[in-house]
Write an enzyme that holds these catalytic residues in place. Sequence first.
Site, short mmCIF file in Angstrom:
data_model
loop_
_atom_site.label_atom_id
_atom_site.label_comp_id
_atom_site.label_asym_id
_atom_site.label_seq_id
_atom_site.Cartn_x
_atom_site.Cartn_y
_atom_site.Cartn_z
N SER A 164 0.83 -1.20 0.00
CA SER A 164 0.00 0.00 0.00
C SER A 164 0.87 1.26 0.00
O SER A 164 1.70 1.43 -0.89
CB SER A 164 -0.97 -0.06 1.19
OG SER A 164 -2.03 0.84 1.03
N GLU B 154 -9.95 -4.05 -5.95
CA GLU B 154 -9.45 -2.95 -5.12
C GLU B 154 -9.38 -1.65 -5.90
O GLU B 154 -9.09 -1.64 -7.10
CB GLU B 154 -8.11 -3.29 -4.49
CG GLU B 154 -6.97 -3.62 -5.41
CD GLU B 154 -5.67 -3.79 -4.63
OE1 GLU B 154 -5.32 -2.91 -3.83
OE2 GLU B 154 -5.00 -4.82 -4.81
N HIS C 46 -7.35 -5.66 -1.50
CA HIS C 46 -6.16 -4.90 -1.13
C HIS C 46 -5.20 -5.71 -0.24
O HIS C 46 -5.60 -6.22 0.79
CB HIS C 46 -6.61 -3.63 -0.40
CG HIS C 46 -5.53 -2.64 -0.14
ND1 HIS C 46 -4.84 -2.01 -1.14
CD2 HIS C 46 -5.01 -2.18 1.03
CE1 HIS C 46 -3.96 -1.18 -0.61
NE2 HIS C 46 -4.03 -1.27 0.70
#
Length: 306
Positions: free
Chosen positions: A144, A238, A268
Amino acid sequence: MSAEQRENLEAILRQSAFPADIDLEEQRRLLRELLSAQPLPADVTVTASTLGGVPIAKVTVDGVEPRHTVLYFHGGVYVMGDAFTAADLASQVARRTGAKAISVDYRLAPEHPYPAAVDDALAAYEGLLQNGTAASDIVFAGESAGGGLAVATMVNARDHGLPLPAAAYVMSPYVDLTLAGATMETKGAVDPLMSRQGFLAQIANYTSGQDAAFGLISPIFADLSGLPPLVIQVGTYEVLLDDAIRLAGAAAAADVEVVLDVTPGVTHVFQAYHAILDEAVVALDRAGQRLSAHLAGAKRVTAHAE
């Protein structure tokens, strides 16, 4: 992935999702709770230390003779998360690459907005090099925001004239804080955890008046030329799918060796759920094989140069 695995994971994620408008400290607490729910494997040891003046978590796996180092950057949209709650995922990369992992506990916004995270990441990498670890024995990894930070750190290291790691592995990378990716909207209904609204709520905390399109904030807009091979993994469920796709395109346009590995039907940072999701194990295995090949190749090139 069986239907049962998917249903179990989606139930966990939807139960774990929290509104974007709640207090940041409460969001931090809930994220720690989510990430701590899965206990560390019994063969993983995590110890606190510092590197280049930056707090870190050293992650080792019993039975793995560490020939290499994974420099790991955790996620959390630059305002949440820490080096220790990322230790499990860091250890999964380390065990597949014959490495130890160093998870960087970079400073978080809003208490420490940009460029604190970028400065800490570069300082940790410089510290690793200064301690005698060859760049050819290092890979970056992150998920991320940590994936975005890994790319930004390579750009920053290149611009500072530092040798670059053998490769980088980024999972569901958050690389565009302008939120220009089309899947911010088109995948909103199928992403149980992340949302455009959630990202919007935190961007100003990190950028603190700086342009979100600046290359070290949003490395999708950086000059990526000269970077080492990049392994990008993302799921189709996502909102950050487009960030990964566009990052791969930008890397390829800059003549960077890049693999874009898209897994359908997962969300994710699905790799974090390796204990309950077959696709997560397979994806981690694929990444480990590619990183190991790049480490071996960089070592051969370095030995030849010497």
